[in-house]
Write a protein that holds these residues in place. Structure first.
Motif, PDB file in Angstrom:
ATOM      1  N   ASP A  62      85.895  85.993 -47.133  1.00  0.00           N
ATOM      2  CA  ASP A  62      86.760  87.118 -47.481  1.00  0.00           C
ATOM      3  C   ASP A  62      86.349  88.346 -46.683  1.00  0.00           C
ATOM      4  N   ALA A  63      87.335  89.129 -46.262  1.00  0.00           N
ATOM      5  CA  ALA A  63      87.049  90.340 -45.516  1.00  0.00           C
ATOM      6  C   ALA A  63      86.552  91.416 -46.467  1.00  0.00           C
ATOM      7  N   ASP A  64      85.425  92.047 -46.110  1.00  0.00           N
ATOM      8  CA  ASP A  64      84.893  93.140 -46.917  1.00  0.00           C
ATOM      9  C   ASP A  64      84.786  94.387 -46.051  1.00  0.00           C
ATOM     10  N   GLY A  65      85.936  94.989 -45.804  1.00  0.00           N
ATOM     11  CA  GLY A  65      85.964  96.156 -44.932  1.00  0.00           C
ATOM     12  C   GLY A  65      86.247  95.729 -43.506  1.00  0.00           C
ATOM     13  N   VAL A  66      85.233  95.833 -42.614  1.00  0.00           N
ATOM     14  CA  VAL A  66      85.451  95.537 -41.205  1.00  0.00           C
ATOM     15  C   VAL A  66      84.984  94.134 -40.824  1.00  0.00           C
ATOM     16  N   SER A  67      84.282  93.432 -41.703  1.00  0.00           N
ATOM     17  CA  SER A  67      83.768  92.110 -41.371  1.00  0.00           C
ATOM     18  C   SER A  67      84.024  91.150 -42.525  1.00  0.00           C
ATOM     19  N   ARG A  68      83.744  89.869 -42.265  1.00  0.00           N
ATOM     20  CA  ARG A  68      83.949  88.827 -43.260  1.00  0.00           C
ATOM     21  C   ARG A  68      82.623  88.426 -43.898  1.00  0.00           C
ATOM     22  N   THR A  69      82.731  87.818 -45.059  1.00  0.00           N
ATOM     23  CA  THR A  69      81.552  87.292 -45.746  1.00  0.00           C
ATOM     24  C   THR A  69      81.033  86.067 -45.001  1.00  0.00           C
ATOM     25  N   GLY A  70      79.727  85.991 -44.809  1.00  0.00           N
ATOM     26  CA  GLY A  70      79.135  84.852 -44.120  1.00  0.00           C
ATOM     27  C   GLY A  70      78.868  83.690 -45.061  1.00  0.00           C
ATOM     28  N   PHE A  71      78.593  82.522 -44.475  1.00  0.00           N
ATOM     29  CA  PHE A  71      78.256  81.350 -45.275  1.00  0.00           C
ATOM     30  C   PHE A  71      77.122  80.584 -44.587  1.00  0.00           C
ATOM     31  N   ASP A  72      76.523  79.681 -45.302  1.00  0.00           N
ATOM     32  CA  ASP A  72      75.351  78.939 -44.840  1.00  0.00           C
ATOM     33  C   ASP A  72      75.719  78.107 -43.599  1.00  0.00           C
ATOM     34  N   ARG A 159      70.291  94.327 -34.151  1.00  0.00           N
ATOM     35  CA  ARG A 159      68.881  93.975 -34.322  1.00  0.00           C
ATOM     36  C   ARG A 159      68.313  93.499 -32.982  1.00  0.00           C
ATOM     37  N   GLY A 160      67.086  93.893 -32.715  1.00  0.00           N
ATOM     38  CA  GLY A 160      66.426  93.426 -31.506  1.00  0.00           C
ATOM     39  C   GLY A 160      66.681  94.336 -30.327  1.00  0.00           C
ATOM     40  N   GLU A 161      66.081  93.977 -29.201  1.00  0.00           N
ATOM     41  CA  GLU A 161      66.200  94.748 -27.973  1.00  0.00           C
ATOM     42  C   GLU A 161      67.470  94.368 -27.220  1.00  0.00           C
ATOM     43  N   ALA A 162      67.852  95.241 -26.294  1.00  0.00           N
ATOM     44  CA  ALA A 162      68.988  94.945 -25.424  1.00  0.00           C
ATOM     45  C   ALA A 162      68.660  93.745 -24.533  1.00  0.00           C
ATOM     46  N   ARG A 163      69.650  92.903 -24.282  1.00  0.00           N
ATOM     47  CA  ARG A 163      69.453  91.704 -23.468  1.00  0.00           C
ATOM     48  C   ARG A 163      70.484  91.648 -22.350  1.00  0.00           C
ATOM     49  N   GLN A 164      70.113  90.953 -21.283  1.00  0.00           N
ATOM     50  CA  GLN A 164      70.991  90.744 -20.156  1.00  0.00           C
ATOM     51  C   GLN A 164      71.665  89.371 -20.292  1.00  0.00           C
ATOM     52  N   ALA A 186      72.463  83.936 -30.240  1.00  0.00           N
ATOM     53  CA  ALA A 186      72.424  85.395 -30.313  1.00  0.00           C
ATOM     54  C   ALA A 186      72.781  85.918 -31.699  1.00  0.00           C
ATOM     55  N   ALA A 187      73.144  85.040 -32.635  1.00  0.00           N
ATOM     56  CA  ALA A 187      73.589  85.482 -33.957  1.00  0.00           C
ATOM     57  C   ALA A 187      72.506  86.221 -34.721  1.00  0.00           C
ATOM     58  N   GLY A 188      71.223  85.974 -34.391  1.00  0.00           N
ATOM     59  CA  GLY A 188      70.144  86.653 -35.089  1.00  0.00           C
ATOM     60  C   GLY A 188      70.143  88.150 -34.870  1.00  0.00           C
ATOM     61  N   GLY A 189      70.851  88.623 -33.867  1.00  0.00           N
ATOM     62  CA  GLY A 189      70.932  90.063 -33.616  1.00  0.00           C
ATOM     63  C   GLY A 189      71.953  90.772 -34.478  1.00  0.00           C
ATOM     64  N   PHE A 190      72.776  90.027 -35.237  1.00  0.00           N
ATOM     65  CA  PHE A 190      73.766  90.643 -36.117  1.00  0.00           C
ATOM     66  C   PHE A 190      73.131  91.027 -37.455  1.00  0.00           C
ATOM     67  N   ARG A 191      73.756  91.982 -38.122  1.00  0.00           N
ATOM     68  CA  ARG A 191      73.319  92.298 -39.491  1.00  0.00           C
ATOM     69  C   ARG A 191      73.589  91.127 -40.422  1.00  0.00           C
TER      70      ARG A 191
END
Length: 374
Positions: A62-72, A159-164, A186-191
């Motif tokens: 479900d969308a909660d504002g600007v993003s959707r709810t995540g799942f396992d 999250r994390g440093e900038a990457r090329q 790269a998903a680990g860099g998302f909230r």
């Protein structure tokens, strides 16, 4: 005869009639124009999904504002092993800064599966499996100055440093995706590092309804995540537009009510000005029911005339707006003929309703007093 008299009374004072009809015309034009745009937008979504999307099921939070709810992420593995499932690809989403500019990016677990299920085609480079340092983008995000295939772009996630990342390919524009695509690593860099959406393709002949129930059982522990077939997915994407259209229609209904009150005022004034004339008509045989019918025709002529002009104007403006929004994905012009016909019918009902009080007053006039009226 009452109908002919009513039509002539409506045109007796053209300026006043035009001003009265204009208020209704503006309100109906807004209704018709907005309805045309919204219906065209929903039809465009249906056509886009029908023509481009080859997934049979869509899992989405479900969308909660600007993003959707995540799942396992384990859900993707379980679904991929279900009977009849040919391919599964998951997408995560989040904000980023790419080469100093804010952007919205998505991560993909299986790019080839996504390419096949959404009908992605390469405009440059290749659309295939991504290495941990590769990225894809659509044509909308590529300018004459670049980036070009093979260029390095700097991506900063929350999250994390900038990457090329190296641009591996550019795919043709589609409204099913938001632009930049990163590998799942790269998903680990998302909230929210979890996937928020997934596409599931079934082998030919597999029962879609049964597989949907199976996937729903896997998602039983995530009530904010749903699984939909293609038709339900289209309805889900159009739900916000449908709710917004309903709200706009309710607001514009107030403008229509005000316009109807203007018709009441105009017809009442017309009856008052014709008091002696009404007395003479009654004296030569016009019955009370015919008097009321004459007044109703007068009011209905004003309301239907204004509504008809509003429908034509609004439909034209709506078509022009749809043409202007072609770059945003509204490519299917659909005129809601049934809805516009309903607006016209409601305008006729509004005209009859607006005539009730003035018509009752005209019918109750004393013939002798009306003839003697100056």
């Amino acid at each position: 005869m009452p109908g002919r008299l009513g039509r002539r009374n409506a045109t007796r004072d053209p300026r006043r009639t035009a001003v009265t009809a204009t208020a209704l015309m503006v309100a109906v034009a807004l209704l018709a124009g907005i309805s045309t745009v919204f219906v065209s937008a929903t039809a465009s979504v249906g056509r886009l999904v029908g023509d481009r999307m080859r997934a049979d099921l869509v899992i989405s939070g479900d969308a909660d504002g600007v993003s959707r709810t995540g799942f396992d992420p384990a859900v993707l593995t379980v679904v991929a092993g279900a009977p009849g499932v040919q391919a599964v690809t998951g997408l995560g989403e989040g904000a980023a800064v790419i080469d100093g500019r804010p952007a919205f990016v998505e991560t993909v677990t299986d790019v080839p599966a996504l390419r096949d299920m959404l009908g992605l085609t390469a405009a440059a480079g290749t659309i295939g499996a991504l290495a941990d340092d590769q990225i894809l983008v659509d044509q909308r995000n590529v300018t004459a100055q670049g980036p070009h295939v093979g260029d390095r772009v700097t991506v900063r996630l929350p999250r994390g440093e900038a990457r090329q990342f190296t641009l591996a390919g550019v795919y043709t524009d589609t409204d099913l995706l938001n632009g930049w695509l990163l590998p799942a690593s790269a998903a680990g860099g998302f909230r929210k590092p979890q996937p928020t959406q997934a596409y599931v393709r079934l082998t030919p002949g597999t029962d879609v309804a049964a597989t949907k129930l199976l996937v729903a059982a896997v998602l039983a522990g995530s009530p904010e995540v749903s699984v939909n077939n293609r038709a339900e997915y289209i309805a889900q994407r159009n739900a916000k537009a449908d709710r917004l259209l309903t709200v706009v229609q309710l607001l514009l209904a107030l403008a229509v009510v005000i316009a109807v009150l203007g018709i009441v005022n105009t017809v009442a004034l017309s009856v008052l000005e014709r008091t002696r004339e009404l007395g003479l008509l009654r004296a030569v045989g016009l019955r009370r029911a015919q008097t009321m019918a004459m007044t109703a025709v007068e009011a209905t002529a004003v309301s239907v005339g204004g509504a008809l002009l509003g429908i034509l104007t609004g439909a034209g403006l709506g078509a022009a707006t749809v043409h202007a929004l072609a770059a945003q994905g509204v490519t299917q012009l659909t005129v809601p003929v049934g809805r516009l016909a309903a607006y016209l019918a409601l305008a006729a009902v509004a005209g009859i309703t607006a005539s009730l009080l003035p018509a009752a007053r005209a019918a109750r006039l004393s013939v002798l007093h009306a003839i003697a009226h100056e």
